[in-house]
Write a protein that holds these residues in place. Structure first.
Motif, mmCIF file in Angstrom:
data_model
loop_
_atom_site.group_PDB
_atom_site.id
_atom_site.type_symbol
_atom_site.label_atom_id
_atom_site.label_comp_id
_atom_site.label_asym_id
_atom_site.label_seq_id
_atom_site.Cartn_x
_atom_site.Cartn_y
_atom_site.Cartn_z
ATOM 1 N N ARG A 72 44.371 19.320 61.450
ATOM 2 C CA ARG A 72 43.121 18.722 61.615
ATOM 3 C C ARG A 72 42.355 18.584 60.128
ATOM 4 N NH1 ARG A 72 40.174 20.484 67.063
ATOM 5 N NH2 ARG A 72 41.854 19.767 68.738
ATOM 6 N N GLY A 73 42.284 19.539 59.249
ATOM 7 C CA GLY A 73 41.685 19.393 58.138
ATOM 8 C C GLY A 73 42.431 19.435 56.628
ATOM 9 N N SER A 74 41.904 20.102 55.926
ATOM 10 C CA SER A 74 42.569 20.128 54.557
ATOM 11 C C SER A 74 42.940 21.301 53.900
ATOM 12 C CB SER A 74 41.668 19.130 53.539
ATOM 13 O OG SER A 74 40.303 19.995 53.344
ATOM 14 N N GLY A 80 35.214 22.589 55.915
ATOM 15 C CA GLY A 80 35.427 21.096 55.728
ATOM 16 C C GLY A 80 35.382 20.824 54.463
ATOM 17 N N SER A 81 36.127 19.426 53.945
ATOM 18 C CA SER A 81 36.339 19.151 52.691
ATOM 19 C C SER A 81 35.044 18.645 51.845
ATOM 20 C CB SER A 81 37.320 17.742 52.708
ATOM 21 O OG SER A 81 36.559 16.831 53.227
ATOM 22 N N GLU A 83 32.746 20.892 51.355
ATOM 23 C CA GLU A 83 32.394 22.282 50.637
ATOM 24 C C GLU A 83 33.040 22.096 49.260
ATOM 25 O OE1 GLU A 83 30.291 24.614 51.439
ATOM 26 O OE2 GLU A 83 29.819 23.309 53.016
ATOM 27 N N TYR A 112 37.623 26.760 47.747
ATOM 28 C CA TYR A 112 36.774 27.238 48.766
ATOM 29 C C TYR A 112 36.397 28.447 48.816
ATOM 30 C CZ TYR A 112 38.162 22.525 50.877
ATOM 31 O OH TYR A 112 38.545 21.282 51.351
#
Length: 341
Positions: A72-74, A80-81, A83, A112
């Motif tokens: 779902r994300g990166s 969350g992207s 950040e 991150y």
């Protein structure tokens, strides 16, 4: 002569090897290096994992969260992207536009993780000192290393293809990364889905430019830990040691170079929660402490994060923990004003 039909095949997982054992491997490669008959254990083990994941037989809370985060994300940290965007803006990192020499790959840890960001910040200072042009991608997804090692090939394929498309559009020719896992995955595993750009680890870059970098006069003792994915996977041993020697007196751990002991993060284990029994990182931390060195040098953000906790658990008097980029940056002008992110 009586002919016998084929014997029924017994699955390796179950009768000969437990699923738990198969998913505890850090994929460090030590077994293959030391095997006297040259057996390649890792493709077999990853194949066992792939079968368990594809059939839904492997059920792990942390693994499920990791797979979901990357589908779902990166990034593998599940953040969350936005950040990453904040970090890029805070450090005023230029966006890669095709004119710079290098595309600086931040990776999950560099983009991150707080300590990973510190490594990036100091490496950027070194690149600026050298006058090396660089830029970061506006959008970046995990290379897929953890899901590749855990056997989720579908998630890996999606990540590899998305990143390859992004790099093609950005006209990336050369990549540089602080993470040996990213380097290995981009350089080798992505080839199944396209042609990745040339990539090198920051230890190779730093070693090549040592003659243009200032040296520290205070020769403290530094024990260097060989990352598995830099050493046994890519045979890079001399370059990080050259960097360490420029910033201090190199001390070798009893197990080093080809026989180095793993930090415990590889094979996706960094994301699978607590280990059973004595932690791999704790065993290695004890070895590094026993050398009496005042500083532990690393060249991998995953090794850094594993030793961060392991060394802290040993009480006061533990050596400081620094990446080779941080060791190098200390000798630069205005080093005391280095940015912490």
């Amino acid at each position: 002569m009586n002919e016998q039909g084929p014997k029924s095949a017994e699955p390796l997982l179950g009768k000969y090897n437990s699923q738990e054992a198969a998913f505890q491997c850090t994929t460090c490669g030590a077994c293959e290096f030391q095997c006297p008959v040259g057996i390649e254990h890792l493709p077999i083990l990853i194949g066992l994992r792939r079968g368990a994941v594809n059939t839904g037989e492997w059920e792990n809370e942390y693994g499920a969260k990791l797979f979901l985060a990357l589908e779902r994300g990166s990034n593998a940290l599940g953040m969350g992207s936005a950040e990453r965007d904040k970090f890029v803006q805070k450090l005023e990192l230029p966006i890669f536009d095709g004119t710079q020499e290098y595309c600086l790959w931040l990776g999950c840890m560099g983009g991150y993780d707080p300590k990973g960001r510190e490594i990036i910040a100091d490496f950027v200072r070194v690149m600026k000192h050298l006058g090396t042009s660089y830029g970061v991608l506006r959008k970046e997804k995990c290379t897929g290393d953890p899901v590749r090692r855990l056997g989720n090939d579908l998630a890996f394929q999606q990540l590899a293809e998305a990143n390859l498309e992004t790099m093609t559009q950005a006209k990336v020719k050369k990549i540089i990364s602080i993470c040996p896992h990213c380097v290995r995955t981009i350089q080798e595993d992505w080839k199944e889905y396209g042609t990745p750009p040339e990539i090198e680890h920051h230890s190779e870059f730093l070693a090549r430019h040592l003659d243009r970098l200032p040296k520290l006069q205070n020769k403290e003792s530094i024990v260097f830990h060989d990352p598995c994915y830099l050493g046994r996977y890519r045979n890079v041993y001399d370059e990080p040691r050259a960097v360490v020697k420029a910033g201090g007196e190199l001390v070798e751990a009893p197990r080093h170079r080809e026989r180095s002991f793993c930090c415990g993060a590889g094979g996706g284990l960094a994301f699978l929660g607590e280990e059973k029994g004595e932690r791999v990182s704790s065993v290695r931390a004890e070895e590094l402490l026993a050398t009496g060195a005042t500083t532990v040098g690393t060249a991998c953000p995953f090794c850094n994060t594993m030793f961060r906790d392991a060394l802290a658990s040993k009480g006061t008097g533990a050596p400081q923990l620094l990446d080779i980029a941080q060791l190098t940056a200390r000798a630069l002008p205005n080093a005391a004003n280095s940015t912490n992110n």
